[in-house]
Scaffold this active site. Sequence first.
Site, short mmCIF file in Angstrom:
data_model
loop_
_atom_site.label_atom_id
_atom_site.label_comp_id
_atom_site.label_asym_id
_atom_site.label_seq_id
_atom_site.Cartn_x
_atom_site.Cartn_y
_atom_site.Cartn_z
N ASP A 193 -10.77 2.14 -3.12
CA ASP A 193 -11.29 1.95 -1.77
C ASP A 193 -12.81 2.06 -1.76
O ASP A 193 -13.44 1.85 -0.73
CB ASP A 193 -10.70 2.99 -0.81
CG ASP A 193 -9.36 2.52 -0.26
OD1 ASP A 193 -9.00 1.35 -0.46
OD2 ASP A 193 -8.68 3.34 0.38
N ASP A 248 0.83 -1.20 0.00
CA ASP A 248 0.00 0.00 0.00
C ASP A 248 0.87 1.26 0.00
O ASP A 248 2.06 1.23 0.33
CB ASP A 248 -0.88 -0.04 1.26
CG ASP A 248 -2.18 0.74 1.12
OD1 ASP A 248 -2.33 1.47 0.14
OD2 ASP A 248 -3.04 0.61 2.02
C1 DGJ Z 1 -5.73 1.97 2.10
C2 DGJ Z 1 -6.15 0.76 1.29
O1 DGJ Z 1 -6.66 1.15 0.05
C3 DGJ Z 1 -7.18 -0.02 2.10
O2 DGJ Z 1 -7.64 -1.10 1.34
C4 DGJ Z 1 -6.54 -0.49 3.37
O3 DGJ Z 1 -5.50 -1.37 3.09
C5 DGJ Z 1 -6.03 0.71 4.16
N1 DGJ Z 1 -5.17 1.53 3.35
C6 DGJ Z 1 -5.30 0.26 5.38
O4 DGJ Z 1 -4.73 1.29 6.04
#
Ligand code: DGJ
Length: 728
Positions: free
Chosen positions: A547, A477
């Site tokens: 997200d 990430d």
């Molecule tokens: C951002 C990601 O897009 C989410 O899916 C998740 O992993 C969060 N970060 C966790 O902090």
Amino acid sequence: MSIAYYEQDRFFHLKNEHFSYCMRVDDHGHLWHLYYGAPIGLTGAEPLVNYQKHTSFWSVLPGEPNSIDTVPLEYPGSGTADLRPCALTTVDAGFDGVTDLRFDSYEILAGKPHIDGLPQVYLNEGEIAETLKITLKDSVKELYADLYYTLFGFSGALSRFTVIRNGGHSTVRLQKAMTATLSFGDKDFELIHLHGAWGREFELERTPLTKSVQTISSFRGSSSHTANPFAALVRPDTTEDSGEAYGMSIIYSSNFEIETETDTFDCVRVNIGINERGFEWTLNPGESFTTPEAIFVYSANGLTAMSQTYQKLYQNNLIRGYWRDRLRPVLLNSWEGVSFHFDGEKMRSMARASARMGVDLFVVDDGWFGLRDNDHCALGDWVPNEPKLGGTLGELVKYVNDLGMDFGLWFEPEMISEDSDLYRAHPGWAIKVPNRAASLGRHQMILDLTRADVREYIVSAVTGVLRSANIVYVKWDMNRNMSEIGSEQLPGERNGEFFHRYILGLYEVLERITTEFPHILFESCSGGGGRFDPGMAYYMPQNWTSDNTDAIARLHIQYGCSMVYPPSLMTCHVSKVPNGRTKRVVPFETRANVAMQGSFGYEFDPSLLTDEQIELIHEEIKEYKQYADLVLHGRFYRLVSPFTTDACAFETVAEDKSVAIATYVFTAGVAMTSRRRLRLKGLDADAVYTETHSGQTYSGSFLMNAGILLPAQRFDFDSVRYIFERRS
Ligand code: DGJ
């Protein structure tokens, strides 16, 4: 496929069954772009040359017949009389800001040269390609620009990259170094690009080309949610199935720029490459600089053909490794279910329920390390929080493995929290400008990946965890934009190199880690699709698309994403309702139908499900798996656009047309409409297909021309998924 050079006219003609690309060198050494489009038969430049008349305001060099401000230069320098946006700007110690590039030489090479340190399209065993290398030279600075053009025996795409070499005796500073320029003799185009935001990526916009400069770019230190590194110029009448489309995609994950200018003569120039904003590069004598690769796709038959060319090339010749062609595990990710709020027993109960659902892979997202119970702390401290996990990481992994599932883990290795042991030990490792406050994004700072010691730390921290347990999947990430750019180790005058050096550093780290763990499935993520680009796809065969997991929002996101990227790269999860982002309540069946467009999974707390829900999901996974190969590797068609209608439909057809899967979703309830038909694409017109759920048979021509009669909409966001199998 041929690359021909005709000496008499100094005419280059690159040609295959999909396109011709023509250039010529004039009497003064200027390299002209003459044509890019459907294949033509031509052995000389003259029929394509179109001198634009110039008047007194166009400056002309002594001895030359016309102003280069009116010439479609193939790779324009700057500081000359060509005052349009250029491809290369350089300045030397004597403040000579002119870059006047003239033809020097050319070479035709078998295959495709390797580009060191950057992601790139590669050839598989037995695949053929041919590359033209044209060298331009600025004689005063003794600066060379090697322009590379690769034609593929197996794809209609054209690869471009450029190497700038300093062959002189003094240092030269590059202030703009684009990958390539395209020129068009008219402005009868519309511009398609993928704009967006966090939670709203890949918003497909189509606008007329205006008489000015239009720029699609990112200055965020990543390709970004805001703009994807892709654009297409299309004719106003271009549709999915007809008309011309010129796709432009950059294999790069940092600041990029696609700049179009419609000039006085209504001609269009497009420069594509690294964003000149925030870019500088010092080139000492003997040094060279290589731009990222750009992939152009010309389609004479509309957008679908363009997208399919990109999808196939990126699936087979960009994504690498063990997982490239393999079916991806159906996973359950803990994030939307419990975020940071779990303990060892909670995770174990989620794992037990996931196993009952029939998922292959259980993924523990953020919150497993350091003292990370919220997003204010601990990034950089990649040590499992054993009290929280209820034991060692290895014990949790074993528990999951014993339930019959693989185990995956989330990391955000490029980041550092101020409240972390890592920051307390190495405050200078964070990006910041001395004597200035540094903005925080999601309460965190970014590690300075231009530094070798930082890269070393990341590799050893991540690989240490990966070696400690049976981890088969990593979600990588990256959750903020870059600002207040400064590095303790990069001399101030080279601060302009930071963004590019950062991404080269990241590519090096990813190369090392993915090479050491070839069997781990890596998924790229940047708050969803903030770094969903071809550069990342070279290292990680999956990318968390957004997200936003609301199925109706996802229809738009996934539709836009399909312009360039293959379904296997795009991860799509079913989440709970009301959706956390949009509050929308979309029926369970539709959520699954939408998520089945790519690499499939779930994202909620499964321990809260009833037995009946678990059973339904179990069946759903079985059905997905039956067609997963088709979904991930078939030919993808966009049928109905959610951007322009009150529905969305898409279809995937097997290469041999033996089976197809088609999905239709109603995105808005409308009263008093008659039942609609869905017309399919890409089937065998003469074959008979059985729709497997109803048992009804149809001819391919019926399905494509008349269309299957859809059911009436039963409720908001109703949907239907059809599977058509050809009768042998
Ligand atoms: C951002 C990601 O897009 C989410 O899916 C998740 O992993 C969060 N970060 C966790 O902090």
